[in-house]
Scaffold this motif. Structure first.
Motif, PDB file in Angstrom:
ATOM      1  N   MET A  18       0.825  -1.218   0.000  1.00 28.57           N
ATOM      2  CA  MET A  18       0.000   0.000   0.000  1.00 28.57           C
ATOM      3  C   MET A  18       0.854   1.261   0.000  1.00 28.57           C
ATOM      4  N   LEU A  19       2.004   1.228   0.667  1.00 23.99           N
ATOM      5  CA  LEU A  19       2.900   2.381   0.633  1.00 23.99           C
ATOM      6  C   LEU A  19       3.439   2.619  -0.777  1.00 23.99           C
ATOM      7  N   PHE A  20       3.809   1.526  -1.461  1.00 20.73           N
ATOM      8  CA  PHE A  20       4.259   1.649  -2.850  1.00 20.73           C
ATOM      9  C   PHE A  20       3.161   2.273  -3.712  1.00 20.73           C
ATOM     10  N   VAL A  21       1.961   1.753  -3.604  1.00 20.31           N
ATOM     11  CA  VAL A  21       0.858   2.245  -4.425  1.00 20.31           C
ATOM     12  C   VAL A  21       0.554   3.706  -4.121  1.00 20.31           C
ATOM     13  N   SER A  22       0.492   4.048  -2.846  1.00 18.18           N
ATOM     14  CA  SER A  22       0.140   5.427  -2.497  1.00 18.18           C
ATOM     15  C   SER A  22       1.219   6.419  -2.907  1.00 18.18           C
ATOM     16  N   ILE A  24       3.462   5.937  -5.559  1.00 21.92           N
ATOM     17  CA  ILE A  24       3.667   5.941  -7.001  1.00 21.92           C
ATOM     18  C   ILE A  24       2.457   6.479  -7.765  1.00 21.92           C
ATOM     19  N   ALA A  25       1.253   6.076  -7.375  1.00 23.31           N
ATOM     20  CA  ALA A  25       0.054   6.486  -8.121  1.00 23.31           C
ATOM     21  C   ALA A  25      -0.233   7.970  -7.894  1.00 23.31           C
ATOM     22  N   ASN A  26      -0.862   8.586  -8.844  1.00 22.84           N
ATOM     23  CA  ASN A  26      -1.098  10.025  -8.804  1.00 22.84           C
ATOM     24  C   ASN A  26      -2.563  10.356  -8.555  1.00 22.84           C
ATOM     25  N   VAL A  27      -3.094   9.864  -7.453  1.00 23.41           N
ATOM     26  CA  VAL A  27      -4.490  10.121  -7.120  1.00 23.41           C
ATOM     27  C   VAL A  27      -4.594  10.560  -5.653  1.00 23.41           C
ATOM     28  N   TRP A  28      -3.790  11.519  -5.272  1.00 22.19           N
ATOM     29  CA  TRP A  28      -3.877  12.055  -3.915  1.00 22.19           C
ATOM     30  C   TRP A  28      -5.032  13.045  -3.807  1.00 22.19           C
ATOM     31  N   MET A  29      -5.223  13.848  -4.839  1.00 20.56           N
ATOM     32  CA  MET A  29      -6.359  14.774  -4.904  1.00 20.56           C
ATOM     33  C   MET A  29      -7.051  14.572  -6.247  1.00 20.56           C
ATOM     34  N   VAL A  30      -8.380  14.567  -6.234  1.00 19.71           N
ATOM     35  CA  VAL A  30      -9.168  14.394  -7.446  1.00 19.71           C
ATOM     36  C   VAL A  30     -10.112  15.585  -7.550  1.00 19.71           C
ATOM     37  N   GLY A  31     -10.195  16.157  -8.745  1.00 21.28           N
ATOM     38  CA  GLY A  31     -11.075  17.299  -8.944  1.00 21.28           C
ATOM     39  C   GLY A  31     -11.761  17.246 -10.286  1.00 21.28           C
ATOM     40  N   SER A  32     -12.825  18.027 -10.410  1.00 25.29           N
ATOM     41  CA  SER A  32     -13.554  18.133 -11.677  1.00 25.29           C
ATOM     42  C   SER A  32     -13.082  19.374 -12.412  1.00 25.29           C
ATOM     43  N   SER A  33     -12.855  19.219 -13.706  1.00 28.01           N
ATOM     44  CA  SER A  33     -12.453  20.350 -14.532  1.00 28.01           C
ATOM     45  C   SER A  33     -13.286  20.352 -15.802  1.00 28.01           C
ATOM     46  N   SER A  34     -13.076  21.341 -16.623  1.00 28.68           N
ATOM     47  CA  SER A  34     -13.811  21.418 -17.882  1.00 28.68           C
ATOM     48  C   SER A  34     -13.398  20.294 -18.842  1.00 28.68           C
ATOM     49  N   PHE A  35     -12.237  19.691 -18.597  1.00 30.02           N
ATOM     50  CA  PHE A  35     -11.754  18.595 -19.443  1.00 30.02           C
ATOM     51  C   PHE A  35     -12.146  17.229 -18.903  1.00 30.02           C
ATOM     52  N   GLY A  36     -12.814  17.178 -17.775  1.00 25.68           N
ATOM     53  CA  GLY A  36     -13.181  15.914 -17.142  1.00 25.68           C
ATOM     54  C   GLY A  36     -12.585  15.835 -15.754  1.00 25.68           C
ATOM     55  N   THR A  37     -12.294  14.647 -15.319  1.00 25.25           N
ATOM     56  CA  THR A  37     -11.723  14.439 -13.997  1.00 25.25           C
ATOM     57  C   THR A  37     -10.213  14.621 -14.042  1.00 25.25           C
ATOM     58  N   ALA A  38      -9.711  15.413 -13.119  1.00 23.52           N
ATOM     59  CA  ALA A  38      -8.264  15.622 -13.005  1.00 23.52           C
ATOM     60  C   ALA A  38      -7.802  15.085 -11.662  1.00 23.52           C
ATOM     61  N   CYS A 137      -5.076   7.327  -2.905  1.00 22.26           N
ATOM     62  CA  CYS A 137      -3.681   7.262  -2.449  1.00 22.26           C
ATOM     63  C   CYS A 137      -3.501   7.972  -1.107  1.00 22.26           C
ATOM     64  N   PHE A 138      -4.176   9.092  -0.956  1.00 24.23           N
ATOM     65  CA  PHE A 138      -4.128   9.820   0.312  1.00 24.23           C
ATOM     66  C   PHE A 138      -4.710   8.968   1.438  1.00 24.23           C
ATOM     67  N   ILE A 139      -5.825   8.304   1.159  1.00 21.32           N
ATOM     68  CA  ILE A 139      -6.467   7.443   2.158  1.00 21.32           C
ATOM     69  C   ILE A 139      -5.588   6.232   2.463  1.00 21.32           C
ATOM     70  N   LEU A 140      -4.979   5.643   1.429  1.00 19.71           N
ATOM     71  CA  LEU A 140      -4.058   4.519   1.643  1.00 19.71           C
ATOM     72  C   LEU A 140      -2.876   4.923   2.510  1.00 19.71           C
ATOM     73  N   ALA A 141      -2.378   6.133   2.321  1.00 19.88           N
ATOM     74  CA  ALA A 141      -1.252   6.602   3.134  1.00 19.88           C
ATOM     75  C   ALA A 141      -1.648   6.687   4.604  1.00 19.88           C
ATOM     76  N   TRP A 142      -2.845   7.157   4.894  1.00 13.72           N
ATOM     77  CA  TRP A 142      -3.293   7.214   6.296  1.00 13.72           C
ATOM     78  C   TRP A 142      -3.551   5.816   6.855  1.00 13.72           C
ATOM     79  N   ILE A 143      -4.033   4.906   6.035  1.00 15.13           N
ATOM     80  CA  ILE A 143      -4.206   3.515   6.491  1.00 15.13           C
ATOM     81  C   ILE A 143      -2.842   2.908   6.812  1.00 15.13           C
ATOM     82  N   CYS A 144      -1.849   3.170   5.964  1.00 16.97           N
ATOM     83  CA  CYS A 144      -0.485   2.687   6.221  1.00 16.97           C
ATOM     84  C   CYS A 144       0.068   3.299   7.503  1.00 16.97           C
TER      85      CYS A 144
END
Length: 161
Positions: A18-22, A24-38, A137-144
């Protein structure tokens, strides 16, 4: 005792993964934009394509600190896992797992520092987005964080058995 050690070993391996995943992956913050999900992480900003995370000069040091502490937490967690296996077969009762527990608590501190800096400096900041929330990823980091503390304490308690 063997079942307890096997359970701790499995949770420790899960924490490392879980530490590796949190990290390496780029999903710490997720937001909506005019182009879709960022989504933004520690390394990249991903919309439809991923590019280097744009960070202001005042936040650059904070981001590098978060990156460093998350990498250190992975390193200490892997070292603790190796030390657990080595100590299981080399040390006699009463002296086992003391070093492993201490290393795991250092890993716990690294996760605490890294995720706390990220929470203080980058929560709600996804470039070009209107609304944002924390990603997995943010949630996984707190679980770790929780798992590494529990594992570290259990290793220190088990050294007496």
């Amino acid at each position: 005792m063997l079942v307890l050690l096997a359970g701790i070993f499995v949770v420790h391996i899960a924490t490392v993964i879980m530490l590796f995943v949190s990290t390496i992956a780029n999903v710490w913050m997720v937001g909506s934009s005019s182009f879709g999900t960022a989504s933004s992480g520690l390394w990249l900003l991903c919309n439809k394509t991923c590019e280097r995370l744009p960070v202001s000069s005042s936040d650059e040091a904070s981001l590098k600190a978060v990156q460093a502490f998350m990498i250190l937490s992975i390193i200490f967690s892997v070292i603790a896992l190796v030390m657990f296996i080595v100590q299981l077969f080399t040390l006699e009762k009463g002296k086992r797992f003391y070093i492993t527990g201490a290393i795991m608590l250092v890993c716990w501190m690294c996760i605490l520092i890294g995720v706390s800096i990220y929470t203080a400096r980058f929560t709600g900041k996804v470039p070009l987005s209107t609304s944002s929330h924390h990603g997995y990823c943010f949630i996984l980091a707190w679980i770790c964080f929780c798992f590494s503390f529990i594992i570290g304490i259990l290793y220190l308690v088990l050294r007496k058995k």
